[in-house]
Design an enzyme around this catalytic site. Structure first.
Site, PDB file in Angstrom:
ATOM      1  N   ASP A   1       0.887  -1.276  -0.358  1.00 22.46           N
ATOM      2  CA  ASP A   1       0.050  -0.219   0.044  1.00 22.46           C
ATOM      3  C   ASP A   1       1.196   1.425   0.080  1.00 22.46           C
ATOM      4  O   ASP A   1       1.836   1.101   0.232  1.00 22.46           O
ATOM      5  CB  ASP A   1      -1.146   0.179   1.344  1.00 22.46           C
TER       6      ASP A   1
ATOM      7  N   GLY B   1      -5.176   3.401  -7.782  1.00 15.92           N
ATOM      8  CA  GLY B   1      -5.593   3.721  -9.274  1.00 15.92           C
ATOM      9  C   GLY B   1      -4.460   4.932  -9.823  1.00 15.92           C
ATOM     10  O   GLY B   1      -4.283   5.696 -11.168  1.00 15.92           O
TER      11      GLY B   1
ATOM     12  N   ASP C   1     -10.537   4.545  -1.038  1.00 12.78           N
ATOM     13  CA  ASP C   1     -11.446   3.186  -0.411  1.00 12.78           C
ATOM     14  C   ASP C   1     -13.021   3.258  -0.550  1.00 12.78           C
ATOM     15  O   ASP C   1     -13.008   4.448  -0.251  1.00 12.78           O
ATOM     16  CB  ASP C   1     -11.147   3.608   1.525  1.00 12.78           C
TER      17      ASP C   1
END
Ligand code: GLA
Length: 746
Positions: free
Chosen positions: A494, A539, A560
């Site tokens: 992440d 993205g 999210d």
């Protein structure tokens, strides 16, 4: 002196009547505002002429008045006419309504406290989300006007002290209103799903927020959506002091719409609310074995094979495999294949399960080659339920529940820990260590593998993760090795903490986005096991166009998700519409984790806020999108309804179809969207989505070309697992608001 009564109210606006403004209402759009905190600010005499003007409709950040980790004060000057008191149906009271406030507030009228919502923290260190945060929520404070606080026909000062920990801050998304009290405004209607009750029960809850007895009449209509007719109605006179509950029992396999109208006896004013309670469409699985899993599975030469045979049916069950290749062993009690195959090739076999009711066989191909994740991953991740409160115990309990409740028999095998598992510091040799919530990662991994599960973990290319736990920067190689030792099969990587590195440099080239992901993947691929590489950077730089270049198996396409229709609509429909060319076996678009069941992103779980039909839409769309399906709720608390959503083998077969095509929008209209994809057997999976706010009925023949209907096609309702009709027998499809018909056209 007990002169003032305040009410702190949390409204569910979707269920509450919108109250029309009336002539005597005072509406205020602007206030005086200052940052900081001072008890003097509440006093009428305080001079606020130097304060700025602020809108009460826009949050403070939007107005460049950010108060992150600070207090701020609004002051509103208003002349209140005495006539308002005469209009009040609750004699002696008026009502002050404030917009949504982020996070909490204390509100004063002419220096007197009239209400507070949330708790004002004494310092930012003391701040806790659970105690202090009360957003989104409008405020309603009632003021007893007979006690001399209100100054009739003169200037009054409403002073609102607010605190904001982060995000937007202050008042927003509504207006300040001062109104007479109308009895009907004290009535809130809600529905309480008792989804654990297999009979199909819901309660209508009528809450009276005012401290007076209210009398009125309730009218209830129960409308059968498939039959398009009212099947039951009744009236009831009630008198409510606080709460009145009306239980409704219904057939839980039938979609019904309950509409309740409450009419105040004296004023004849009414409020209405409506809901579609949970209904179950998935037929109960047969008692004899049935294979529900993928028909193809990829593994790299020499990597460990861990594969659970996903058969539903009565337990105990014994498993066998015909043509079991050399190198693999079958645990005949648990139904798990373990082993290694070094020789590339397609190994076809037959998976067999037997129980007291019968036997089932399923063809299966193990593809030993370069591509893993031939179908999208199915499993569970800790984030949407436990957030930063996840622990080893909670992970194990969810995995155990996947077994006990039978979800593992449908292919849900990834068990993934999200953020918050690392200790504050690395060991002296630089090795990453888990915190006290995870006493033994290796033992957890071994246990998961023995049951046939895959073990997933989370890290960041930055120094810290999104939740401020340690990331992998400058330790990528060592972390990849540690992950291998623990038996990690899936890494969610992440971006979050990497923003710091990124912003510190001027490099905004394409390569700058790829760099941290290439680095980690190079070390993951050196490990002697397959590690599904799930990259998460929301993205940026159109990741779907280069995700395969960094050898990712899936990439998050958006920010999210949360459990609301607007989030689901934006992420699921808007943001995926153009992404179908980029998904395929080995590499998938990831629109984020599932938001059905009990979620909460914290230790406090609650039922998802999605309506019944929004949940059907969510699962249907994720199946059509060939998306990762990681359950985001506490599996131990999954009820019949949520099980029906997650464990429909025909829905999952669309998601797991070996052709791996992602659905694309075929027809888009304000009210209806039709999405479709071709499947390996040349049939089509089609979703007809009602994205409007009303129920609709459509004739499939009117959409023939989009639904791929030909003269002899069979249309199958995938949720009901029933053929609908043939082309000679047109029928109307009734699709509730935000609902779906998921079809397979052969
Ligand atoms: C980001 C991700 C989420 C979750 C959290 C954890 O917000 O997008 O899916 O992993 O971090 O902090």
């Amino acid at each position: 002196m007990k002169q003032i009564v305040s009410f702190m109210l949390l409204f569910t606006w979707s269920l509450f009547t919108s109250i029309l403004l009336q002539a005597q209402d005072i509406v205020i759009k602007e206030a005086k505002f200052t940052k900081g905190d001072n008890g003097e600010y509440k006093n009428v005499a305080f001079d606020d002429s130097q304060w700025v003007n602020a809108s009460v409709e826009k949050n403070l950040r939007k107005q460049k008045l950010d108060i992150t980790t600070q207090y701020g004060w609004y002051r509103i000057h208003v002349n209140i006419p005495q006539s308002m008191l005469n209009e009040s149906e609750l004699k002696g009271w008026i009502r002050i309504h404030l917009p949504h406030i982020d996070d909490c507030d204390e509100t004063f009228l002419n220096g007197h406290l009239i209400g507070k919502t949330g708790v004002m923290p004494r310092s930012h260190e003391e701040y806790s989300h659970e105690i202090n945060y009360r957003y989104p929520s409008t405020r309603e404070y009632l003021v007893n006007a007979n006690n001399g606080i209100v100054k009739w026909n003169e200037d009054n000062v409403i002073a609102v002290r607010v605190y904001n920990a982060n995000d937007q801050g202050g008042m927003m998304n509504d207006l300040v209103r001062i109104t007479p009290v109308r009895r009907i405004e004290g009535i809130a209607l809600a529905f309480d799903q008792q989804a654990f009750d297999p009979k199909g029960h819901t309660n209508i809850i009528i809450d009276n927020k005012y401290s007076c007895k209210q009398q009125g009449q309730v009218h209830v209509d129960i409308f059968d959506i498939d039959k398009q007719q009212i099947i039951h109605s009744f009236d009831k006179n009630i008198s409510i002091t606080k709460t009145s509950i009306i239980p409704i029992v219904y057939d839980k396999n039938t979609p019904i719409r309950i509409t309740i109208t409450y009419t105040d006896k004296a004023s004849k004013k009414a409020v209405t609310a409506t809901t579609i309670p949970h209904y179950i469409q998935t037929p109960k699985a047969p008692e004899q074995p049935r294979y529900n899993g993928t028909s193809v599975y990829g593994v790299r030469p020499g990597s460990p094979v861990i594969f659970k045979l996903a058969f539903s049916g009565n337990k105990p069950m014994t498993y066998s495999v015909q043509n079991l290749p050399e190198g693999l062993d079958l645990d005949t009690q648990r139904g798990v294949l373990h082993g290694h195959i070094t020789q590339k090739g397609d190994y076809t076999m037959t998976l067999i399960a037997e129980n007291n009711k019968g036997k089932a066989e399923a063809p299966f191909t193990l593809k030993v080659g370069n591509t893993i994740a031939l179908t999208p991953p199915l499993g569970w991740n800790s984030w949407n339920c436990w957030g930063l409160s996840v622990s080893q115990e909670k992970v194990k309990s969810s995995a155990q529940a996947l077994l006990d409740k039978g979800l593992a028999d449908y292919g849900f095998v990834y068990v993934n820990i999200d953020d918050s598992w690392t200790a504050e510091k690395r060991a002296s040799d630089g090795r990453i260590v888990p915190n006290e919530k995870f006493p033994d990662m290796k033992a957890l991994g071994d246990w998961l593998h023995q049951q046939g599960f895959k073990f997933g973990i989370y890290s960041s290319p930055g120094d810290l993760t999104c939740g401020d736990y340690l990331g992998s920067i400058d330790h990528e190689e060592q972390d990849a090795q540690t992950f291998n030792e623990w038996g990690i099969d899936y890494l969610k990587y992440d971006w979050c903490g990497y923003y710091k590195v990124f912003r510190a440099s001027d490099d905004r080239s394409h390569a700058a986005y790829l760099r941290p992901y290439i680095k980690m993947q190079q070390y993951l691929r050196q490990q002697p096991r397959d590690i599904f590489y799930s990259i998460c950077q929301y993205g940026m730089d159109e990741v779907w166009k280069w995700g395969t270049y960094v050898d990712a198996n899936s990439w998050r396409t958006t920010g999210d998700i949360t459990d609301t229709w607007s989030s689901l609509y934006d992420i699921g429909f808007n943001k995926q519409a153009q992404l179908y060319p980029y998904a395929g076996p080995g590499h998938w678009n990831d629109p984020d984790m599932l938001i059905v069941g009990k979620v909460g992103w914290s230790s406090q779980l609650r039922n998802t806020r999605l309506s019944t039909d929004e949940q059907y839409t969510h699962i249907s769309l994720w199946a059509l999108l060939a998306a990762n399906m990681l359950i985001g709720c506490d599996v131990a608390q999954i009820d019949d309804f949520t099980f029906n959503l997650l464990c429909n083998n025909e829905v999952l077969a669309i998601n797991q179809d070996p052709l791996g095509q992602q659905a694309r929008p075929l027809f888009k209209h304000d009210d209806i969207q039709i999405w479709g994809r071709q499947l390996a057997d040349s049939s089509y999976a089609i979703g007809i989505f009602n994205v409007s706010d009303k129920d609709i009925s459509i004739n499939p023949n009117d959409y023939k070309e989009y639904l791929k209907i030909q003269p002899n096609t069979t249309i199958r309702d995938i949720w009901r697992q029933k053929d609908l009709s043939n082309d000679t027998k047109p029928c109307l499809l009734h699709i509730p608001t935000h609902g779906v018909k998921l079809l397979r056209v052969f």
